[in-house]
Design a protein around this motif. Structure first.
Motif, PDB file in Angstrom:
ATOM      1  N   VAL A 325       0.838  -1.214   0.000  1.00  0.00           N
ATOM      2  CA  VAL A 325       0.000   0.000   0.000  1.00  0.00           C
ATOM      3  C   VAL A 325       0.866   1.254   0.000  1.00  0.00           C
ATOM      4  CG1 VAL A 325      -1.644   1.355   1.342  1.00  0.00           C
ATOM      5  CG2 VAL A 325      -1.961  -1.109   1.099  1.00  0.00           C
ATOM      6  N   LEU A 326       1.897   1.278   0.850  1.00  0.00           N
ATOM      7  CA  LEU A 326       2.756   2.458   0.951  1.00  0.00           C
ATOM      8  C   LEU A 326       3.506   2.717  -0.351  1.00  0.00           C
ATOM      9  CD1 LEU A 326       4.214   2.039   4.557  1.00  0.00           C
ATOM     10  CD2 LEU A 326       2.481   3.655   3.789  1.00  0.00           C
ATOM     11  N   VAL A 327       4.013   1.655  -0.964  1.00  0.00           N
ATOM     12  CA  VAL A 327       4.746   1.819  -2.221  1.00  0.00           C
ATOM     13  C   VAL A 327       3.808   2.258  -3.344  1.00  0.00           C
ATOM     14  CG1 VAL A 327       6.093   0.621  -3.986  1.00  0.00           C
ATOM     15  CG2 VAL A 327       6.569   0.209  -1.567  1.00  0.00           C
ATOM     16  N   ALA A 328       2.610   1.684  -3.353  1.00  0.00           N
ATOM     17  CA  ALA A 328       1.630   2.075  -4.378  1.00  0.00           C
ATOM     18  C   ALA A 328       1.260   3.549  -4.231  1.00  0.00           C
ATOM     19  CB  ALA A 328       0.378   1.213  -4.259  1.00  0.00           C
ATOM     20  N   LEU A 329       0.949   3.963  -3.033  1.00  0.00           N
ATOM     21  CA  LEU A 329       0.624   5.374  -2.809  1.00  0.00           C
ATOM     22  C   LEU A 329       1.837   6.262  -3.060  1.00  0.00           C
ATOM     23  CD1 LEU A 329      -1.534   5.091   0.452  1.00  0.00           C
ATOM     24  CD2 LEU A 329      -2.301   5.146  -1.935  1.00  0.00           C
ATOM     25  N   GLY A 330       3.022   5.686  -2.878  1.00  0.00           N
ATOM     26  CA  GLY A 330       4.250   6.434  -3.108  1.00  0.00           C
ATOM     27  C   GLY A 330       4.546   6.718  -4.572  1.00  0.00           C
ATOM     28  N   MET A 331       3.753   6.144  -5.483  1.00  0.00           N
ATOM     29  CA  MET A 331       3.923   6.497  -6.899  1.00  0.00           C
ATOM     30  C   MET A 331       3.658   7.976  -7.123  1.00  0.00           C
ATOM     31  SD  MET A 331       5.022   3.911  -8.495  1.00  0.00           S
ATOM     32  CE  MET A 331       4.941   4.666 -10.107  1.00  0.00           C
ATOM     33  N   SER A 332       2.985   8.590  -6.162  1.00  0.00           N
ATOM     34  CA  SER A 332       2.742  10.034  -6.261  1.00  0.00           C
ATOM     35  C   SER A 332       4.032  10.832  -6.193  1.00  0.00           C
ATOM     36  CB  SER A 332       1.793  10.480  -5.152  1.00  0.00           C
ATOM     37  OG  SER A 332       2.299  10.119  -3.879  1.00  0.00           O
ATOM     38  N   CYS A 333       5.113  10.243  -5.665  1.00  0.00           N
ATOM     39  CA  CYS A 333       6.379  10.974  -5.615  1.00  0.00           C
ATOM     40  C   CYS A 333       6.987  11.116  -7.009  1.00  0.00           C
ATOM     41  CB  CYS A 333       7.373  10.311  -4.656  1.00  0.00           C
ATOM     42  SG  CYS A 333       8.077   8.754  -5.229  1.00  0.00           S
ATOM     43  N   ALA A 334       6.619  10.243  -7.927  1.00  0.00           N
ATOM     44  CA  ALA A 334       7.015  10.409  -9.319  1.00  0.00           C
ATOM     45  C   ALA A 334       6.012  11.280 -10.059  1.00  0.00           C
ATOM     46  CB  ALA A 334       7.139   9.043  -9.999  1.00  0.00           C
ATOM     47  N   ASN A 335       4.755  11.223  -9.651  1.00  0.00           N
ATOM     48  CA  ASN A 335       3.712  11.995 -10.321  1.00  0.00           C
ATOM     49  C   ASN A 335       3.746  13.476  -9.997  1.00  0.00           C
ATOM     50  OD1 ASN A 335       2.710   9.792 -11.632  1.00  0.00           O
ATOM     51  ND2 ASN A 335       0.855   9.602 -10.434  1.00  0.00           N
ATOM     52  N   ALA A 336       4.098  13.833  -8.763  1.00  0.00           N
ATOM     53  CA  ALA A 336       4.020  15.235  -8.344  1.00  0.00           C
ATOM     54  C   ALA A 336       4.919  16.147  -9.182  1.00  0.00           C
ATOM     55  CB  ALA A 336       4.336  15.353  -6.857  1.00  0.00           C
ATOM     56  N   PRO A 337       6.221  15.868  -9.330  1.00  0.00           N
ATOM     57  CA  PRO A 337       7.038  16.740 -10.180  1.00  0.00           C
ATOM     58  C   PRO A 337       6.630  16.677 -11.645  1.00  0.00           C
ATOM     59  CG  PRO A 337       8.301  14.821  -9.475  1.00  0.00           C
ATOM     60  CD  PRO A 337       7.040  14.816  -8.682  1.00  0.00           C
ATOM     61  N   THR A 338       6.136  15.522 -12.062  1.00  0.00           N
ATOM     62  CA  THR A 338       5.702  15.383 -13.453  1.00  0.00           C
ATOM     63  C   THR A 338       4.494  16.271 -13.734  1.00  0.00           C
ATOM     64  OG1 THR A 338       6.458  13.085 -13.410  1.00  0.00           O
ATOM     65  CG2 THR A 338       5.007  13.722 -15.212  1.00  0.00           C
ATOM     66  N   MET A 339       3.511  16.247 -12.856  1.00  0.00           N
ATOM     67  CA  MET A 339       2.312  17.062 -13.025  1.00  0.00           C
ATOM     68  C   MET A 339       2.624  18.546 -12.868  1.00  0.00           C
ATOM     69  SD  MET A 339      -1.410  16.584 -11.155  1.00  0.00           S
ATOM     70  CE  MET A 339      -1.595  14.893 -11.742  1.00  0.00           C
ATOM     71  N   TYR A 340       3.540  18.870 -11.962  1.00  0.00           N
ATOM     72  CA  TYR A 340       3.929  20.270 -11.755  1.00  0.00           C
ATOM     73  C   TYR A 340       4.544  20.860 -13.023  1.00  0.00           C
ATOM     74  CZ  TYR A 340       6.230  24.309  -9.567  1.00  0.00           C
ATOM     75  OH  TYR A 340       6.649  25.581  -9.245  1.00  0.00           O
ATOM     76  N   THR A 341       5.448  20.115 -13.648  1.00  0.00           N
ATOM     77  CA  THR A 341       6.080  20.614 -14.871  1.00  0.00           C
ATOM     78  C   THR A 341       5.139  20.533 -16.057  1.00  0.00           C
ATOM     79  OG1 THR A 341       8.290  20.051 -14.069  1.00  0.00           O
ATOM     80  CG2 THR A 341       8.053  20.319 -16.427  1.00  0.00           C
ATOM     81  N   PHE A 342       4.160  19.629 -16.023  1.00  0.00           N
ATOM     82  CA  PHE A 342       3.105  19.640 -17.029  1.00  0.00           C
ATOM     83  C   PHE A 342       2.468  21.030 -17.076  1.00  0.00           C
ATOM     84  CE2 PHE A 342      -1.436  19.448 -17.893  1.00  0.00           C
ATOM     85  CZ  PHE A 342      -1.529  18.691 -19.047  1.00  0.00           C
ATOM     86  N   CYS A 343       2.211  21.609 -15.911  1.00  0.00           N
ATOM     87  CA  CYS A 343       1.625  22.944 -15.839  1.00  0.00           C
ATOM     88  C   CYS A 343       2.589  23.998 -16.383  1.00  0.00           C
ATOM     89  CB  CYS A 343       1.251  23.280 -14.401  1.00  0.00           C
ATOM     90  SG  CYS A 343       0.134  22.107 -13.622  1.00  0.00           S
ATOM     91  N   ASN A 344       3.859  23.927 -15.966  1.00  0.00           N
ATOM     92  CA  ASN A 344       4.861  24.880 -16.454  1.00  0.00           C
ATOM     93  C   ASN A 344       4.981  24.828 -17.972  1.00  0.00           C
ATOM     94  OD1 ASN A 344       5.436  25.667 -13.853  1.00  0.00           O
ATOM     95  ND2 ASN A 344       7.271  24.396 -13.674  1.00  0.00           N
ATOM     96  N   SER A 345       4.989  23.638 -18.522  1.00  0.00           N
ATOM     97  CA  SER A 345       5.145  23.472 -19.964  1.00  0.00           C
ATOM     98  C   SER A 345       3.934  24.024 -20.706  1.00  0.00           C
ATOM     99  CB  SER A 345       5.353  21.994 -20.314  1.00  0.00           C
ATOM    100  OG  SER A 345       6.524  21.500 -19.700  1.00  0.00           O
ATOM    101  N   PHE A 346       2.749  23.795 -20.151  1.00  0.00           N
ATOM    102  CA  PHE A 346       1.532  24.321 -20.772  1.00  0.00           C
ATOM    103  C   PHE A 346       1.591  25.847 -20.799  1.00  0.00           C
ATOM    104  CE2 PHE A 346      -2.340  21.541 -21.469  1.00  0.00           C
ATOM    105  CZ  PHE A 346      -2.809  22.294 -22.529  1.00  0.00           C
TER     106      PHE A 346
END
Length: 498
Positions: A325-346
């Protein structure tokens, strides 16, 4: 009024005038009052780059790679390319040693210039040319988000028959949204601790599975083909190179006083150590899976990396479920910078997009990734390899252009003379886009014959070369840009232009 004062006033006017639309204004003000980041892509001036916690530049990339993303890359060697564990690990070591140099170099740009990656690209791509990588980055980052949500969703689904991939994907996506909403500083704090459950889980997996891994070392493996070796090497390289268009976004508040070598070393080690651990474990367990019925059942014929993970930890009982469960929820640590830069790029695509609040793009990203991830989860490895390689193709050419401009034409210097930051939004003062566009077209065109995908195999790849497109694109892009930019400067000099 000095030009710097005018520039500051213009930037302030842009930021304050950005949200003068009723609903956007009220929502953005409310978020800002609660500490949520709302500013856009305006460069961070040197006097505001004060953070000296350099260890953050290590953990910023250690956490996103020290998880199931890197583990999944490693599993592709045995599961998708039919490589043995020894061959897979050798490829992983060699490719990571070289590939991690690129994000290490590009990380220096953030603290030194205070520019987000897609804004800094304008100093080589030009104002209008930089629209190309900005658009491609939007799609690529959304692809990363989709893959990460699929992996995390599969892990949650493996825990109970009451949870399927769809519900798991939605849970991961919502957690990622919440963290990204909080902004740059919260993401840095989160990444400094998010790796801990993953490290514990990997140690537990190794402790439980080592006897099976050791037995598998002597197991027979299919004959190794050059095409599979090269294609797996390309996949590993693409995973690393795919991070490059976002690297500098996460150093823009750090002090420029640190040496370039220090910034490079922290970033390089963050990528190298985490990917070595995650990818080698993925390769080892995937190679041993066919000989372990319980693991093979969890892997579901190489379609569920999350199921494989949980099946390995199954003997640990409740402890294994908690870790999963912890590792699965921890996928957000890869998603957070990715989504943040998605906004910057847009926002970097055009000034019209830059006046839209960041939180709007976060919601747009969320609305796209959930349905697409649900569909893509049905054929995980085809989706996984296709997205990784395509991201690697264009990212390699992008990196070649950025580095060639910096080294050959800006004398590897970050001085104001070489990078006049105040010109970041001026299409007349930035370089022309012609050399970069020419190099990009030539680099992408040259790599097409070397591609090897489910949906297309180039004529060279059909001869057994494997997929070397990412390497060809980098070399051709660097050479073509160097020639085109050099010719342009000679032409300007002849015509008496600056």
């Amino acid at each position: 009024m000095s030009s710097d004062e005018k520039h500051t006033r213009d930037d302030t006017a842009e930021d304050t005038g950005r949200y003068r639309i009723g609903f956007f204004t009220r929502t953005t003000q409310l978020l800002s009052q609660h500490g949520i980041e709302t500013h856009g892509i305006v460069p961070v001036p040197a006097e505001e780059r004060l953070d000296t916690r350099w260890y953050q530049l290590f953990f910023m990339w250690f956490s996103p790679c020290m998880n199931m993303s890197a583990f999944s890359i490693g599993t592709a060697g045995p599961a998708f390319y039919s490589l043995g564990v020894r061959h897979s690990i050798v490829i992983i070591v060699v490719v990571n040693l070289v590939s991690c140099l690129l994000p290490g170099f590009l990380a220096v740009f953030g603290p030194k210039l205070g520019l987000r990656a897609m804004v800094q690209a304008r100093f080589s791509w030009g104002y209008f040319g930089a629209i190309i990588p900005a658009i491609l980055n939007v799609f690529s980052l959304e692809g990363f988000l989709i893959l990460n949500c699929i992996i995390g969703g599969q892990m949650l689904a493996s825990l109970s028959s009451h949870i399927d991939d769809t519900l798991g994907i939605i849970i991961i996506a919502i957690i990622s949204l919440v963290i990204t909403f909080c902004g740059y500083r919260v993401i840095h704090w989160y990444e400094s601790v998010a790796w801990i459950p993953n490290a514990i889980a990997f140690i537990a997996m190794l402790a439980v599975g080592y006897p099976r891994l050791h037995e598998n070392l002597s197991a027979p493996v299919p004959p190794v083909t050059p095409a599979h070796v090269i294609s797996f090497a390309s996949l590993v390289a693409s995973f690393i190179v795919g991070w490059c268009p976002i690297i500098s976004d996460y150093g823009v508040h750090h002090s420029p006083d640190a040496s370039s070598a220090r910034i490079f070393i922290y970033t390089y080690l963050g990528f190298f150590v985490s990917n070595m651990i995650g990818q080698t474990l993925g390769a080892a367990f995937a190679a041993a899976t066919p000989s372990v019925p319980a693991w093979n059942a969890g892997f579901k014929d190489s379609s569920s990396v999350g199921g494989l993970f949980f099946s390995i930890l199954l003997p640990t009982g409740a402890f294994g479920k908690i870790l999963t469960v912890l590792v699965a929820l921890g996928m957000s640590c890869a998603n957070a910078p990715t989504m943040y830069t998605f906004c910057n790029s847009f926002m970097a695509i055009t000034m019209w997009f830059s006046v839209v609040p960041r939180w709007v793009y976060i919601i747009v990203s969320e609305g796209v990734l959930i349905p697409v991830a649900i569909i893509g989860a049905k054929k995980f490895y085809n989706t996984f390899v296709d997205i990784m390689d395509i991201v690697g193709y264009w990212s390699s050419v992008f990196c070649a252009i950025i580095l060639t401009e910096h080294i050959l034409f800006r004398r590897a210097s970050f001085s104001e003379d070489q990078y006049p930051i105040t010109t970041w939004a001026s299409y007349t003062l930035l370089p022309s886009s012609i050399p970069a566009v020419i190099a990009f077209v030539c680099g992408c065109g040259a790599l097409v014959p070397f591609m090897s995908q489910v949906w297309y195999v180039g004529p060279v790849a059909r001869q057994g070369s494997g997929d070397v497109g990412v390497f060809v694109g980098f070399v051709v892009g660097a050479i073509t840009y160097g020639l085109a930019r050099g010719f342009e400067k000679l032409w300007y000099k002849k015509m008496g232009k600056a």
